[in-house]
Motif scaffolding. Structure first.
Motif, PDB file in Angstrom:
ATOM      1  N   GLU A  97      33.847  45.548  15.196  1.00  0.00           N
ATOM      2  CA  GLU A  97      31.929  46.446  14.994  1.00  0.00           C
ATOM      3  C   GLU A  97      33.599  47.807  15.202  1.00  0.00           C
ATOM      4  O   GLU A  97      32.091  48.636  14.773  1.00  0.00           O
ATOM      5  N   MET A  98      33.809  48.057  15.589  1.00  0.00           N
ATOM      6  CA  MET A  98      34.741  49.025  15.194  1.00  0.00           C
ATOM      7  C   MET A  98      35.052  49.500  13.895  1.00  0.00           C
ATOM      8  O   MET A  98      35.641  50.686  13.247  1.00  0.00           O
ATOM      9  N   GLU A  99      35.733  48.952  12.968  1.00  0.00           N
ATOM     10  CA  GLU A  99      35.714  48.828  12.216  1.00  0.00           C
ATOM     11  C   GLU A  99      34.596  49.052  11.187  1.00  0.00           C
ATOM     12  O   GLU A  99      34.495  50.002   9.732  1.00  0.00           O
ATOM     13  N   LYS A 100      33.503  48.714  11.480  1.00  0.00           N
ATOM     14  CA  LYS A 100      32.457  48.536  11.118  1.00  0.00           C
ATOM     15  C   LYS A 100      31.824  50.177  10.599  1.00  0.00           C
ATOM     16  O   LYS A 100      30.732  50.445  10.045  1.00  0.00           O
ATOM     17  N   TYR A 101      31.541  50.621  12.456  1.00  0.00           N
ATOM     18  CA  TYR A 101      30.344  51.698  12.666  1.00  0.00           C
ATOM     19  C   TYR A 101      31.610  52.969  12.951  1.00  0.00           C
ATOM     20  O   TYR A 101      31.511  53.525  14.445  1.00  0.00           O
ATOM     21  N   GLY A 102      32.904  52.456  13.040  1.00  0.00           N
ATOM     22  CA  GLY A 102      33.667  53.719  13.488  1.00  0.00           C
ATOM     23  C   GLY A 102      33.663  55.174  13.685  1.00  0.00           C
ATOM     24  O   GLY A 102      33.099  55.333  14.628  1.00  0.00           O
ATOM     25  N   LEU A 103      33.318  55.007  12.543  1.00  0.00           N
ATOM     26  CA  LEU A 103      33.231  57.081  11.590  1.00  0.00           C
ATOM     27  C   LEU A 103      31.545  57.306  12.617  1.00  0.00           C
ATOM     28  O   LEU A 103      31.215  58.236  12.961  1.00  0.00           O
ATOM     29  N   HIS A 104      30.612  56.244  12.757  1.00  0.00           N
ATOM     30  CA  HIS A 104      28.848  56.427  13.370  1.00  0.00           C
ATOM     31  C   HIS A 104      29.486  56.468  14.708  1.00  0.00           C
ATOM     32  O   HIS A 104      28.608  57.453  16.068  1.00  0.00           O
ATOM     33  N   LEU A 105      29.952  55.475  15.490  1.00  0.00           N
ATOM     34  CA  LEU A 105      30.714  55.549  16.797  1.00  0.00           C
ATOM     35  C   LEU A 105      31.240  56.556  16.612  1.00  0.00           C
ATOM     36  O   LEU A 105      31.027  57.116  17.921  1.00  0.00           O
ATOM     37  N   LEU A 106      32.398  57.226  16.342  1.00  0.00           N
ATOM     38  CA  LEU A 106      33.282  58.858  16.347  1.00  0.00           C
ATOM     39  C   LEU A 106      31.720  59.411  17.194  1.00  0.00           C
ATOM     40  O   LEU A 106      32.285  60.506  17.898  1.00  0.00           O
ATOM     41  N   VAL A 107      30.975  59.452  16.059  1.00  0.00           N
ATOM     42  CA  VAL A 107      29.496  61.315  15.898  1.00  0.00           C
ATOM     43  C   VAL A 107      28.782  59.965  17.835  1.00  0.00           C
ATOM     44  O   VAL A 107      28.936  61.560  18.027  1.00  0.00           O
ATOM     45  N   LEU A 108      28.376  59.792  17.524  1.00  0.00           N
ATOM     46  CA  LEU A 108      27.871  58.939  18.933  1.00  0.00           C
ATOM     47  C   LEU A 108      28.284  59.388  20.028  1.00  0.00           C
ATOM     48  O   LEU A 108      28.196  60.152  21.103  1.00  0.00           O
ATOM     49  N   HIS A 110      30.982  61.481  20.362  1.00  0.00           N
ATOM     50  CA  HIS A 110      31.541  63.358  20.760  1.00  0.00           C
ATOM     51  C   HIS A 110      30.062  63.863  21.164  1.00  0.00           C
ATOM     52  O   HIS A 110      30.677  64.556  22.446  1.00  0.00           O
ATOM     53  N   VAL A 111      29.090  63.200  20.203  1.00  0.00           N
ATOM     54  CA  VAL A 111      27.988  64.432  20.595  1.00  0.00           C
ATOM     55  C   VAL A 111      27.058  63.893  22.687  1.00  0.00           C
ATOM     56  O   VAL A 111      26.206  64.876  22.971  1.00  0.00           O
ATOM     57  N   PHE A 112      27.340  62.581  23.149  1.00  0.00           N
ATOM     58  CA  PHE A 112      26.590  62.044  24.148  1.00  0.00           C
ATOM     59  C   PHE A 112      28.469  61.886  25.629  1.00  0.00           C
ATOM     60  O   PHE A 112      27.959  61.503  26.450  1.00  0.00           O
ATOM     61  N   GLN A 113      28.865  62.855  24.749  1.00  0.00           N
ATOM     62  CA  GLN A 113      30.270  63.403  25.947  1.00  0.00           C
ATOM     63  C   GLN A 113      30.755  61.847  26.031  1.00  0.00           C
ATOM     64  O   GLN A 113      31.263  61.735  27.325  1.00  0.00           O
ATOM     65  N   VAL A 114      31.038  60.363  25.382  1.00  0.00           N
ATOM     66  CA  VAL A 114      32.029  59.216  26.026  1.00  0.00           C
ATOM     67  C   VAL A 114      33.260  59.754  26.023  1.00  0.00           C
ATOM     68  O   VAL A 114      33.061  58.851  25.309  1.00  0.00           O
ATOM     69  N   GLY A 115      33.859  60.197  26.640  1.00  0.00           N
ATOM     70  CA  GLY A 115      34.906  60.218  25.446  1.00  0.00           C
ATOM     71  C   GLY A 115      35.785  58.935  25.904  1.00  0.00           C
ATOM     72  O   GLY A 115      36.953  59.361  24.819  1.00  0.00           O
ATOM     73  N   TRP A 116      36.291  58.356  26.395  1.00  0.00           N
ATOM     74  CA  TRP A 116      36.950  56.432  25.851  1.00  0.00           C
ATOM     75  C   TRP A 116      36.189  56.320  25.272  1.00  0.00           C
ATOM     76  O   TRP A 116      37.533  55.900  24.517  1.00  0.00           O
ATOM     77  N   CYS A 121      37.896  55.100  19.409  1.00  0.00           N
ATOM     78  CA  CYS A 121      37.279  55.551  18.113  1.00  0.00           C
ATOM     79  C   CYS A 121      38.570  56.390  17.381  1.00  0.00           C
ATOM     80  O   CYS A 121      38.827  55.850  15.911  1.00  0.00           O
ATOM     81  N   GLU A 122      38.764  57.732  18.221  1.00  0.00           N
ATOM     82  CA  GLU A 122      39.789  58.012  16.866  1.00  0.00           C
ATOM     83  C   GLU A 122      41.560  57.301  16.470  1.00  0.00           C
ATOM     84  O   GLU A 122      41.945  57.554  15.526  1.00  0.00           O
ATOM     85  N   ALA A 123      41.493  56.329  17.734  1.00  0.00           N
ATOM     86  CA  ALA A 123      43.139  55.603  17.389  1.00  0.00           C
ATOM     87  C   ALA A 123      42.504  54.715  16.495  1.00  0.00           C
ATOM     88  O   ALA A 123      43.171  54.498  16.039  1.00  0.00           O
ATOM     89  N   GLY A 124      41.417  53.922  16.774  1.00  0.00           N
ATOM     90  CA  GLY A 124      41.066  52.489  15.811  1.00  0.00           C
ATOM     91  C   GLY A 124      40.941  53.340  14.561  1.00  0.00           C
ATOM     92  O   GLY A 124      41.513  52.643  13.207  1.00  0.00           O
ATOM     93  N   LEU A 125      40.152  54.985  13.899  1.00  0.00           N
ATOM     94  CA  LEU A 125      40.057  55.044  12.330  1.00  0.00           C
ATOM     95  C   LEU A 125      41.377  55.781  12.249  1.00  0.00           C
ATOM     96  O   LEU A 125      41.721  55.613  10.862  1.00  0.00           O
TER      97      LEU A 125
END
Length: 349
Positions: A97-108, A110-116, A121-125
Protein backbone atom coordinates in the motif's frame (compact mmCIF):
# COMPACT_ATOMS: atom_id res chain seq x y z
CA UNK A 1 -10.83 3.57 24.20
CA UNK A 2 -8.06 1.27 22.98
CA UNK A 3 -7.49 0.86 19.27
CA UNK A 4 -6.47 -2.58 18.03
CA UNK A 5 -2.97 -2.70 16.53
CA UNK A 6 -3.19 -5.97 14.61
CA UNK A 7 -3.31 -6.08 10.81
CA UNK A 8 -7.06 -6.71 10.80
CA UNK A 9 -7.86 -3.86 13.21
CA UNK A 10 -9.73 -1.80 10.63
CA UNK A 11 -11.91 -4.72 9.60
CA UNK A 12 -12.68 -5.62 13.23
CA UNK A 13 -13.71 -2.04 14.03
CA UNK A 14 -16.14 -2.07 11.14
CA UNK A 15 -17.77 -5.30 12.27
CA UNK A 16 -21.31 -4.43 13.38
CA UNK A 17 -23.01 -5.99 16.37
CA UNK A 18 -19.88 -6.85 18.34
CA UNK A 19 -20.21 -6.46 22.08
CA UNK A 20 -16.91 -4.60 22.67
CA UNK A 21 -16.86 -2.58 19.45
CA UNK A 22 -19.39 0.22 18.93
CA UNK A 23 -21.14 0.79 15.63
CA UNK A 24 -19.70 3.27 13.14
CA UNK A 25 -20.99 6.79 13.70
CA UNK A 26 -19.37 8.75 10.84
CA UNK A 27 -19.22 8.33 7.05
CA UNK A 28 -16.12 9.08 4.96
CA UNK A 29 -17.17 10.34 1.52
CA UNK A 30 -14.64 9.70 -1.28
CA UNK A 31 -14.27 11.11 -4.78
CA UNK A 32 -15.88 8.07 -6.34
CA UNK A 33 -19.06 8.65 -4.35
CA UNK A 34 -18.30 5.76 -2.05
CA UNK A 35 -19.23 6.05 1.61
CA UNK A 36 -16.92 4.36 4.12
CA UNK A 37 -18.17 3.89 7.70
CA UNK A 38 -15.77 4.90 10.46
CA UNK A 39 -15.65 5.71 14.16
CA UNK A 40 -15.33 9.29 15.36
CA UNK A 41 -13.44 8.23 18.49
CA UNK A 42 -10.68 6.67 16.41
CA UNK A 43 -10.43 9.54 13.91
CA UNK A 44 -10.40 12.22 16.60
CA UNK A 45 -7.67 10.43 18.55
CA UNK A 46 -5.18 10.36 15.66
CA UNK A 47 -5.84 13.63 13.82
CA UNK A 48 -6.53 17.10 15.25
CA UNK A 49 -7.96 18.16 11.89
CA UNK A 50 -10.46 15.31 11.85
CA UNK A 51 -11.30 16.04 15.47
CA UNK A 52 -12.09 19.63 14.55
CA UNK A 53 -14.25 18.54 11.63
CA UNK A 54 -16.17 16.14 13.86
CA UNK A 55 -16.84 18.89 16.39
CA UNK A 56 -18.64 21.00 13.82
CA UNK A 57 -22.44 21.10 14.13
CA UNK A 58 -24.31 18.76 11.78
CA UNK A 59 -26.48 19.98 8.99
CA UNK A 60 -30.20 20.00 9.62
CA UNK A 61 -31.89 16.85 8.55
CA UNK A 62 -28.64 14.86 8.65
CA UNK A 63 -28.83 11.71 10.72
CA UNK A 64 -25.06 10.97 10.81
CA UNK A 65 -21.84 12.86 10.54
CA UNK A 66 -19.87 12.80 7.30
CA UNK A 67 -16.34 13.84 6.34
CA UNK A 68 -15.43 14.35 2.67
CA UNK A 69 -11.95 13.20 1.63
CA UNK A 70 -11.83 14.13 -2.03
CA UNK A 71 -9.17 14.46 -4.69
CA UNK A 72 -7.54 11.06 -4.16
CA UNK A 73 -8.58 7.54 -5.23
CA UNK A 74 -11.02 5.70 -3.02
CA UNK A 75 -8.52 2.88 -2.44
CA UNK A 76 -5.97 5.43 -1.20
CA UNK A 77 -8.54 6.68 1.34
CA UNK A 78 -9.11 3.09 2.47
CA UNK A 79 -5.36 2.63 2.89
CA UNK A 80 -5.21 5.87 4.86
CA UNK A 81 -7.97 4.69 7.19
CA UNK A 82 -6.29 1.34 7.69
CA UNK A 83 -3.13 3.10 8.86
CA UNK A 84 -5.15 5.34 11.18
CA UNK A 85 -6.94 2.40 12.75
CA UNK A 86 -3.75 0.44 13.27
CA UNK A 87 -2.22 3.54 14.93
CA UNK A 88 1.14 2.68 13.41
CA UNK A 89 2.88 2.30 10.07
CA UNK A 90 4.05 -1.27 9.59
CA UNK A 91 6.11 -0.92 6.41
CA UNK A 92 6.68 -4.65 6.32
CA UNK A 93 3.02 -5.63 6.32
CA UNK A 94 1.78 -2.55 4.46
CA UNK A 95 4.68 -2.08 2.00
CA UNK A 96 2.42 -2.77 -0.96
CA UNK A 97 0.00 0.00 0.00
CA UNK A 98 2.84 2.38 0.78
CA UNK A 99 4.41 1.70 -2.60
CA UNK A 100 1.12 2.06 -4.47
CA UNK A 101 -0.40 5.02 -2.62
CA UNK A 102 2.67 6.67 -1.11
CA UNK A 103 2.08 10.05 -2.79
CA UNK A 104 -1.61 10.11 -1.83
CA UNK A 105 -0.84 9.03 1.73
CA UNK A 106 1.73 11.82 2.05
CA UNK A 107 -0.87 14.37 1.01
CA UNK A 108 -3.53 12.98 3.35
CA UNK A 109 -1.18 12.71 6.32
CA UNK A 110 -0.07 16.31 5.73
CA UNK A 111 -3.59 17.70 5.33
CA UNK A 112 -4.93 15.86 8.39
CA UNK A 113 -1.74 16.36 10.44
CA UNK A 114 -0.90 12.73 11.12
CA UNK A 115 2.77 13.23 11.89
CA UNK A 116 3.95 9.63 12.30
CA UNK A 117 2.33 8.58 9.02
CA UNK A 118 3.77 11.61 7.20
CA UNK A 119 7.28 10.73 8.36
CA UNK A 120 6.79 7.13 7.27
CA UNK A 121 5.57 8.29 3.84
CA UNK A 122 8.58 10.58 3.45
CA UNK A 123 10.95 7.73 4.28
CA UNK A 124 9.16 5.30 1.98
CA UNK A 125 9.11 7.72 -0.96
CA UNK A 126 12.77 8.63 -0.41
CA UNK A 127 13.78 4.97 -0.66
CA UNK A 128 11.90 4.55 -3.94
CA UNK A 129 13.05 7.70 -5.73
CA UNK A 130 13.83 7.30 -9.43
CA UNK A 131 14.80 9.73 -12.17
CA UNK A 132 11.44 9.13 -13.81
CA UNK A 133 9.34 10.16 -10.81
CA UNK A 134 11.58 12.48 -8.82
CA UNK A 135 10.07 15.69 -10.24
CA UNK A 136 6.56 14.71 -9.13
CA UNK A 137 7.79 13.77 -5.67
CA UNK A 138 9.76 17.03 -5.44
CA UNK A 139 6.70 19.13 -6.22
CA UNK A 140 4.67 17.25 -3.65
CA UNK A 141 7.42 17.51 -1.02
CA UNK A 142 7.46 21.27 -1.46
CA UNK A 143 3.68 21.54 -1.18
CA UNK A 144 3.50 19.24 1.84
CA UNK A 145 6.34 20.88 3.78
CA UNK A 146 8.60 17.81 3.74
CA UNK A 147 12.13 19.29 3.78
CA UNK A 148 13.91 15.96 4.20
CA UNK A 149 12.21 14.44 1.19
CA UNK A 150 12.68 17.68 -0.74
CA UNK A 151 16.45 17.56 -0.15
CA UNK A 152 16.66 13.89 -1.18
CA UNK A 153 14.88 14.75 -4.42
CA UNK A 154 17.24 17.65 -5.09
CA UNK A 155 20.29 15.46 -4.49
CA UNK A 156 18.99 12.86 -6.93
CA UNK A 157 18.33 15.60 -9.49
CA UNK A 158 21.89 16.84 -9.10
CA UNK A 159 23.29 13.33 -9.39
CA UNK A 160 21.27 12.19 -12.42
CA UNK A 161 20.05 15.40 -14.05
CA UNK A 162 20.76 14.16 -17.59
CA UNK A 163 18.20 11.36 -17.14
CA UNK A 164 15.67 13.65 -15.42
CA UNK A 165 15.81 16.09 -18.36
CA UNK A 166 14.49 13.37 -20.65
CA UNK A 167 11.33 12.76 -18.60
CA UNK A 168 7.87 14.05 -19.43
CA UNK A 169 7.53 15.38 -15.87
CA UNK A 170 10.51 17.70 -16.37
CA UNK A 171 9.13 19.06 -19.64
CA UNK A 172 5.77 19.64 -17.96
CA UNK A 173 7.47 21.47 -15.08
CA UNK A 174 9.35 23.71 -17.52
CA UNK A 175 6.09 24.66 -19.20
CA UNK A 176 3.98 25.22 -16.07
CA UNK A 177 6.23 25.97 -13.08
CA UNK A 178 9.20 28.19 -14.10
CA UNK A 179 9.82 29.20 -10.46
CA UNK A 180 10.46 25.63 -9.38
CA UNK A 181 12.64 25.10 -12.45
CA UNK A 182 14.69 28.15 -11.45
CA UNK A 183 14.91 26.79 -7.89
CA UNK A 184 16.20 23.46 -9.17
CA UNK A 185 18.75 25.04 -11.50
CA UNK A 186 19.99 27.25 -8.67
CA UNK A 187 20.42 24.19 -6.45
CA UNK A 188 22.34 22.41 -9.22
CA UNK A 189 24.62 25.41 -9.65
CA UNK A 190 25.25 25.62 -5.91
CA UNK A 191 25.92 21.86 -5.78
CA UNK A 192 28.43 22.21 -8.61
CA UNK A 193 30.18 25.08 -6.81
CA UNK A 194 30.32 23.04 -3.59
CA UNK A 195 31.79 20.10 -5.46
CA UNK A 196 34.44 22.33 -7.04
CA UNK A 197 35.33 23.83 -3.68
CA UNK A 198 35.65 20.35 -2.16
CA UNK A 199 37.84 19.23 -5.05
CA UNK A 200 40.03 22.32 -4.76
CA UNK A 201 40.30 21.84 -1.01
CA UNK A 202 41.33 18.19 -1.49
CA UNK A 203 43.97 19.27 -4.00
CA UNK A 204 45.29 21.95 -1.64
CA UNK A 205 45.32 19.49 1.22
CA UNK A 206 47.28 17.09 -0.96
CA UNK A 207 49.90 19.79 -1.60
CA UNK A 208 50.17 20.53 2.13
CA UNK A 209 50.57 16.82 2.86
CA UNK A 210 53.36 16.56 0.25
CA UNK A 211 55.12 19.57 1.75
CA UNK A 212 54.75 18.10 5.23
CA UNK A 213 56.26 14.83 4.04
CA UNK A 214 59.12 16.69 2.36
CA UNK A 215 59.89 18.59 5.58
CA UNK A 216 59.90 15.34 7.58
CA UNK A 217 62.33 13.85 5.06
CA UNK A 218 64.49 17.00 5.24
CA UNK A 219 64.71 16.73 9.02
CA UNK A 220 65.38 13.01 8.69
CA UNK A 221 68.18 13.50 6.16
CA UNK A 222 70.14 16.10 8.11
CA UNK A 223 69.51 14.50 11.51
CA UNK A 224 69.86 10.77 10.86
CA UNK A 225 71.18 10.56 7.33
CA UNK A 226 69.71 8.61 4.47
CA UNK A 227 71.52 6.82 1.60
CA UNK A 228 73.70 9.42 -0.17
CA UNK A 229 72.98 12.57 1.85
CA UNK A 230 73.31 13.33 5.54
CA UNK A 231 75.75 12.81 8.44
CA UNK A 232 78.48 10.32 7.65
CA UNK A 233 79.61 9.55 11.19
CA UNK A 234 76.91 7.01 11.87
CA UNK A 235 77.55 3.27 11.78
CA UNK A 236 75.98 1.31 10.35
CA UNK A 237 74.64 3.48 7.51
CA UNK A 238 70.87 3.67 7.44
CA UNK A 239 68.85 2.01 4.71
CA UNK A 240 66.39 4.08 2.62
CA UNK A 241 63.44 5.38 4.62
CA UNK A 242 59.80 4.41 4.16
CA UNK A 243 59.17 7.54 2.07
CA UNK A 244 61.78 6.54 -0.45
CA UNK A 245 60.46 8.48 -3.46
CA UNK A 246 60.15 11.80 -1.60
CA UNK A 247 63.39 11.31 0.29
CA UNK A 248 65.36 10.36 -2.82
CA UNK A 249 64.02 13.32 -4.79
CA UNK A 250 64.89 15.70 -1.95
CA UNK A 251 68.42 14.28 -1.80
CA UNK A 252 68.92 15.01 -5.49
CA UNK A 253 67.64 18.53 -4.88
CA UNK A 254 70.07 19.02 -1.99
CA UNK A 255 73.02 17.80 -4.03
CA UNK A 256 72.09 20.12 -6.88
CA UNK A 257 71.69 23.04 -4.47
CA UNK A 258 75.16 22.43 -3.09
CA UNK A 259 76.87 22.19 -6.48
CA UNK A 260 74.78 24.47 -8.73
CA UNK A 261 76.80 26.74 -11.04
CA UNK A 262 74.30 29.51 -10.34
CA UNK A 263 75.08 29.72 -6.64
CA UNK A 264 75.42 33.48 -6.81
CA UNK A 265 72.12 33.80 -8.67
CA UNK A 266 70.04 31.00 -7.21
CA UNK A 267 66.81 32.90 -7.77
CA UNK A 268 67.20 32.26 -11.50
CA UNK A 269 67.54 28.49 -11.03
CA UNK A 270 64.14 26.82 -10.53
CA UNK A 271 65.57 23.83 -8.66
CA UNK A 272 67.59 26.02 -6.32
CA UNK A 273 64.55 28.25 -5.80
CA UNK A 274 62.49 25.21 -4.84
CA UNK A 275 65.14 24.08 -2.36
CA UNK A 276 65.34 27.60 -0.94
CA UNK A 277 61.58 27.57 -0.34
CA UNK A 278 61.71 24.17 1.36
CA UNK A 279 64.45 25.38 3.71
CA UNK A 280 62.55 28.56 4.50
CA UNK A 281 59.33 26.63 5.13
CA UNK A 282 61.21 24.29 7.47
CA UNK A 283 62.46 27.23 9.51
CA UNK A 284 58.89 28.56 9.83
CA UNK A 285 57.71 25.44 11.67
CA UNK A 286 60.97 24.25 13.20
CA UNK A 287 60.78 23.82 16.97
CA UNK A 288 64.28 22.38 17.45
CA UNK A 289 66.67 24.24 19.78
CA UNK A 290 69.49 26.13 18.09
CA UNK A 291 71.61 25.17 16.37
CA UNK A 292 69.29 23.16 14.11
CA UNK A 293 71.07 20.62 11.93
CA UNK A 294 69.09 21.69 8.83
CA UNK A 295 71.16 24.23 6.88
CA UNK A 296 70.17 27.92 6.97
CA UNK A 297 67.44 27.28 9.56
CA UNK A 298 68.84 29.78 12.07
CA UNK A 299 69.43 32.42 9.38
CA UNK A 300 65.87 32.12 8.11
CA UNK A 301 64.50 32.42 11.65
CA UNK A 302 66.45 35.64 12.19
CA UNK A 303 65.26 37.02 8.86
CA UNK A 304 61.66 36.13 9.72
CA UNK A 305 61.95 38.08 12.98
CA UNK A 306 63.22 41.10 11.08
CA UNK A 307 60.34 40.87 8.55
CA UNK A 308 57.63 40.21 11.17
CA UNK A 309 54.38 41.94 10.26
CA UNK A 310 55.22 42.37 6.57
CA UNK A 311 52.92 40.87 3.95
CA UNK A 312 55.46 38.34 2.69
CA UNK A 313 56.14 37.07 6.20
CA UNK A 314 52.41 36.78 6.94
CA UNK A 315 51.92 34.61 3.84
CA UNK A 316 54.72 32.29 4.90
CA UNK A 317 53.30 31.97 8.39
CA UNK A 318 49.87 31.08 6.98
CA UNK A 319 51.45 28.45 4.73
CA UNK A 320 53.46 27.09 7.66
CA UNK A 321 50.30 26.74 9.79
CA UNK A 322 48.53 24.80 7.05
CA UNK A 323 51.49 22.48 6.54
CA UNK A 324 51.76 21.95 10.31
CA UNK A 325 48.04 21.15 10.45
CA UNK A 326 48.47 18.66 7.61
CA UNK A 327 51.30 17.02 9.56
CA UNK A 328 49.08 16.67 12.63
CA UNK A 329 46.24 15.19 10.57
CA UNK A 330 48.65 12.75 8.94
CA UNK A 331 50.00 11.74 12.34
CA UNK A 332 46.49 11.18 13.73
CA UNK A 333 45.47 9.15 10.66
CA UNK A 334 48.61 7.02 10.99
CA UNK A 335 47.96 6.43 14.69
CA UNK A 336 44.37 5.46 13.97
CA UNK A 337 45.46 2.95 11.33
CA UNK A 338 47.96 1.43 13.74
CA UNK A 339 45.31 1.14 16.46
CA UNK A 340 42.91 -0.53 14.05
CA UNK A 341 45.67 -2.90 12.99
CA UNK A 342 46.44 -3.81 16.59
CA UNK A 343 42.75 -4.32 17.37
CA UNK A 344 42.34 -6.51 14.30
CA UNK A 345 45.45 -8.52 15.19
CA UNK A 346 44.32 -8.94 18.78
CA UNK A 347 40.87 -10.07 17.66
CA UNK A 348 42.32 -12.59 15.23
CA UNK A 349 44.36 -14.07 18.06
Amino acid sequence: MRVSTDSSGFRRWLEAGSEDIPAADVQIITSGGRSIPAHSAVLASVSPVLESMLDRPQRRGSSSKSIPILGVPCDAVLAFLRFLYSARCDLGAESGEMEKYGLHLLVLSHVFQVGWLKRACEAGLARRLTAEGVVDVLQLARECDAPGLYLRCMKLLAKDFAAVEQTEAWRFLQAHDPWLELEILQFLQDADLRQRRRRRKREEQGVYMELSEALECLQHIFTEGCTDVGPFDQAPRRSPCARFATCRGLQHLIRHFAACDLRRHRRSCPRCKRMWQVLRLHSSICDQPDPCKVPLCTQFKLKSQQMEGKEEDVKWRVLAKKVAAARVMSSLAKRKREEQLHESFGWSL
